[in-house]
Design an enzyme around this catalytic site. Sequence first.
Site, PDB file in Angstrom:
ATOM      1  N   ASP A 127      29.385 -16.563 -45.825  1.00  0.00           N
ATOM      2  CA  ASP A 127      28.833 -17.202 -44.628  1.00  0.00           C
ATOM      3  C   ASP A 127      27.396 -17.659 -44.865  1.00  0.00           C
ATOM      4  O   ASP A 127      26.776 -17.308 -45.887  1.00  0.00           O
ATOM      5  CB  ASP A 127      28.917 -16.252 -43.425  1.00  0.00           C
ATOM      6  CG  ASP A 127      28.497 -14.825 -43.744  1.00  0.00           C
ATOM      7  OD1 ASP A 127      27.818 -14.624 -44.763  1.00  0.00           O
ATOM      8  OD2 ASP A 127      28.841 -13.923 -42.982  1.00  0.00           O
ATOM      9  N   ASN A 146      30.240  -4.437 -34.580  1.00  0.00           N
ATOM     10  CA  ASN A 146      31.293  -4.816 -33.630  1.00  0.00           C
ATOM     11  C   ASN A 146      32.603  -5.149 -34.345  1.00  0.00           C
ATOM     12  O   ASN A 146      33.515  -5.690 -33.744  1.00  0.00           O
ATOM     13  CB  ASN A 146      30.830  -6.018 -32.794  1.00  0.00           C
ATOM     14  CG  ASN A 146      30.515  -7.242 -33.648  1.00  0.00           C
ATOM     15  OD1 ASN A 146      30.744  -7.227 -34.864  1.00  0.00           O
ATOM     16  ND2 ASN A 146      30.011  -8.297 -33.034  1.00  0.00           N
ATOM     17  N   HIS A 193      32.934  -7.258 -36.962  1.00  0.00           N
ATOM     18  CA  HIS A 193      33.044  -8.599 -37.551  1.00  0.00           C
ATOM     19  C   HIS A 193      33.116  -8.535 -39.076  1.00  0.00           C
ATOM     20  O   HIS A 193      32.568  -7.633 -39.707  1.00  0.00           O
ATOM     21  CB  HIS A 193      31.938  -9.555 -37.064  1.00  0.00           C
ATOM     22  CG  HIS A 193      30.582  -9.362 -37.635  1.00  0.00           C
ATOM     23  ND1 HIS A 193      29.453  -9.172 -36.858  1.00  0.00           N
ATOM     24  CD2 HIS A 193      30.122  -9.368 -38.915  1.00  0.00           C
ATOM     25  CE1 HIS A 193      28.397  -9.068 -37.624  1.00  0.00           C
ATOM     26  NE2 HIS A 193      28.765  -9.179 -38.884  1.00  0.00           N
ATOM     27  N   GLU A 210      33.395 -13.137 -35.399  1.00  0.00           N
ATOM     28  CA  GLU A 210      33.009 -12.239 -34.314  1.00  0.00           C
ATOM     29  C   GLU A 210      34.245 -11.848 -33.501  1.00  0.00           C
ATOM     30  O   GLU A 210      35.260 -12.553 -33.530  1.00  0.00           O
ATOM     31  CB  GLU A 210      32.006 -12.966 -33.406  1.00  0.00           C
ATOM     32  CG  GLU A 210      30.690 -13.328 -34.099  1.00  0.00           C
ATOM     33  CD  GLU A 210      29.732 -12.141 -34.229  1.00  0.00           C
ATOM     34  OE1 GLU A 210      30.192 -10.988 -34.277  1.00  0.00           O
ATOM     35  OE2 GLU A 210      28.519 -12.392 -34.318  1.00  0.00           O
TER      36      GLU A 210
END
Length: 239
Positions: A67, A135, A137, A142
């Site tokens: 990313d 979380n 990801h 996400e």
Amino acid sequence: MNIHIFDNAEQIGAAVGEMLISAVNNDPDISLGFATGASPVPTYKYLIKAYDEGKVSFKGVTTFNLDEYCNLPKSDKNSYYSFMHDNLFDHIDIKEENVNFLNGNAEDTEDECKRYDALIAEKGIDIQLLGVGRNGHIGFNEPSDKFTKGSFRVKLSESTINANSIYFDENPMPRYALTMGTVSIMKSKQIIMIATGEAKKDAIYGMVHGDITPVCPASVLQLHPNVHIFLDKDAAVRL
Ligand code: GLP
């Protein structure tokens, strides 16, 4: 899922480093997917040391990073391009032309994502290194109501902005990024995930024992046939 629990991050760096070194020595033209963040740094340090000691060469290796932030100059110390060069690429013999990133500053991000996916499809990824967000990801996929496919532009969640903004002291942290999609990650032949620290314990629980759901993107790894998860005791505390 093959789960390996270690006392500390340095031991994980050595174990994952050894796996990558033998993979590169077995196949000098291997294609590796790399991740940023704090989790893989001990592994990168281990690879640099092994390179310095003449135990491995990266001359034939191709890499794809997961990313990249949008609208952050490549030269900014927080771009993932800079991160990878500072923490690994500048210290080994990898060829710059074999190093691949999504360009978060591309004018047409859709075209840029297509370009990246075509390159990945052509070369394939033999081993993908992953971290995980608090979380759940992976890359910058996400929590969401559906799993993602190829690379795409994503609006970062508040959880990710809170976790990563500690690194941004000059420019504000970008709110958007480009990331490989979940299906691209799942197509890698092997996946190595690293997670350390108590802040990851719920994400790790969801990934290993939870439902397979895009609400915890890492849970999709339950479907991959060749995953190795490297945890310290704190990240593994709920398992
Ligand atoms: C970041 C990156 C991910 C990384 C994750 C965990 O936001 N986009 O690729 O795996 O968050 O980072 P860290 O290892 O610093 O906890």
